[in-house]
Design an enzyme around this catalytic site. Structure first.
Site, PDB file in Angstrom:
ATOM      1  N   CYS A 190     -45.379 -57.722 -74.009  1.00  0.00           N
ATOM      2  CA  CYS A 190     -46.069 -58.557 -74.289  1.00  0.00           C
ATOM      3  C   CYS A 190     -47.556 -58.029 -74.614  1.00  0.00           C
ATOM      4  O   CYS A 190     -47.645 -56.911 -73.623  1.00  0.00           O
ATOM      5  CB  CYS A 190     -46.482 -59.438 -73.146  1.00  0.00           C
ATOM      6  SG  CYS A 190     -48.034 -60.332 -72.840  1.00  0.00           S
ATOM      7  N   CYS A 212     -52.487 -63.744 -77.748  1.00  0.00           N
ATOM      8  CA  CYS A 212     -50.821 -63.414 -77.778  1.00  0.00           C
ATOM      9  C   CYS A 212     -51.517 -61.909 -78.775  1.00  0.00           C
ATOM     10  O   CYS A 212     -51.515 -61.963 -79.833  1.00  0.00           O
ATOM     11  CB  CYS A 212     -50.100 -63.638 -78.532  1.00  0.00           C
ATOM     12  SG  CYS A 212     -48.494 -63.566 -78.637  1.00  0.00           S
TER      13      CYS A 212
HETATM   14  N1  LIG Z   1     -47.257 -66.348 -72.032  1.00  0.00           N
HETATM   15  C1  LIG Z   1     -49.139 -64.883 -72.251  1.00  0.00           C
HETATM   16  C2  LIG Z   1     -48.926 -65.832 -73.917  1.00  0.00           C
HETATM   17  C3  LIG Z   1     -48.470 -64.468 -75.043  1.00  0.00           C
HETATM   18  C4  LIG Z   1     -48.513 -63.499 -75.027  1.00  0.00           C
HETATM   19  C5  LIG Z   1     -48.090 -62.622 -75.379  1.00  0.00           C
HETATM   20  N2  LIG Z   1     -46.413 -62.399 -75.403  1.00  0.00           N
HETATM   21  C6  LIG Z   1     -48.600 -60.970 -76.244  1.00  0.00           C
HETATM   22  O1  LIG Z   1     -47.881 -60.406 -76.763  1.00  0.00           O
HETATM   23  O2  LIG Z   1     -49.568 -61.016 -75.630  1.00  0.00           O
HETATM   24  C7  LIG Z   1     -49.303 -66.275 -71.669  1.00  0.00           C
HETATM   25  O3  LIG Z   1     -49.727 -67.918 -71.454  1.00  0.00           O
HETATM   26  O4  LIG Z   1     -50.923 -66.264 -71.402  1.00  0.00           O
END
Ligand SMILES: N[C@@H](CCC[C@H](N)C(=O)O)C(=O)O
Length: 294
Positions: free
Chosen positions: A237, A98
């Site tokens: 993200c 993340c």
């Molecule tokens: N939902 C993603 C993990 C989280 C990613 C995050 N918000 C970021 O900032 O990279 C997954 O399940 O791969």
């Protein structure tokens, strides 16, 4: 904030923070004592009955997570004494990485005295992600994260509302489908139903995928929205931002360079070099307290 490492007590000490409005409950649990199961993660992330967040970042040493069986092995480059970001999505699932989380995690490590400023070693399930707090004014910081080498997986498709969009599959430690749509501008991007689960090729992405939709590069900038695996639409993200910068630069005929990425939660900067990538953006700590788990 000066939250001490958690001790055994009836509630759970937590911090709350965000990176461009991608928000997290942070659990200081150095010895990995907390049974962080799906139910507890969902309860913490519940926006009505809990604290509310897109995910949970547990702070523990990699060695403690190994001893408690949370990790089977130490990921690449991670030592037992390294701080490890044990990341969970809001639905309780585990994710490998993340990017926004690493910024907030490094900020918390420095602000709670677990790490000194300079390079902060952050262990993740996809390996070591060194981070540097570039500026800090108490609960606000600017953090740069070495995001590693983006790995191209090939072309795939997502259906978003009534549109089928082509994208590039990119492994950032976690899986992404980055769709840079030729005629898209900020207004038409806002109109897309990114809040609904996009349909994707489950054979191409057997573990699920984070889907990003973005405008092409104009003056070194793109705008992007994301539907995250395990969390739904989020305001940002970090791993998806780097993946989308790779796809947008490729679309413009380059492999390296800088891209400023505008997401609903703010703005971050991606630097792509040969075999590497870096993400620079804010981290904000907004609260600390005790969660009364029932
Ligand atoms: N939902 C993603 C993990 C989280 C990613 C995050 N918000 C970021 O900032 O990279 C997954 O399940 O791969």
């Amino acid at each position: 904030m000066a939250l001490k490492p958690s001790a055994a007590h009836s509630g759970l000490e937590f911090l709350k923070g965000h990176g461009t409005l991608n928000d997290f409950v942070i659990l200081p649990d150095d010895g990995a004592e907390v049974a962080l199961d799906e139910g507890l993660v969902r309860a913490l992330c519940d926006r009505r009955a809990g604290i509310g967040a897109d995910g949970v970042l547990r702070i523990a040493t990699a060695g403690a997570l190994l001893d408690k069986g949370v990790l089977d092995t130490l990921p690449n480059g991670v030592g037992e004494s390294d701080w490890f970001m044990d990341y969970r999505n809001a639905d309780g699932s585990t994710a490998e990485m993340c990017g926004n989380g690493v910024r907030v995690f490094a900020h918390v490590l420095v602000s709670t005295g677990r790490a000194t400023s300079g390079e902060v070693r952050v262990g993740t399930r996809s390996g070591l992600r060194p981070a540097r707090v570039l500026e800090q004014d108490g609960d606000r910081a600017l953090v740069r994260v070495d995001m590693g080498e983006p790995r191209l997986l090939g072309v795939s498709y997502a259906r978003v509302g009534s549109r089928t969009l082509a994208g590039i599959g990119i492994d950032m430690g976690n899986p992404h489908l980055a769709c840079v749509v030729p005629e898209l501008d900020e207004e038409s991007l806002r109109a897309l139903p990114v809040d609904q689960q996009p349909v994707f090729d489950t054979e191409f992405f057997p573990e699920g995928v984070n889907v990003e939709i973005a405008t092409p590069v104009r003056d070194g900038r793109i705008s992007m929205r994301v539907h995250e695996r395990g969390a739904g639409e989020t305001m940002s993200c970090g791993t998806g931002i780097v993946a989308t910068a790779v796809a947008a630069l490729a679309d413009a005929g380059s492999e390296t360079g800088q891209v400023v990425v505008q997401v609903p939660g703010g703005e971050v900067v991606v630097d792509l070099s040969e075999g590497g990538s870096a993400l620079t953006g804010p981290s904000v700590l907004v609260a600390e307290g005790v969660f009364r788990a029932s």
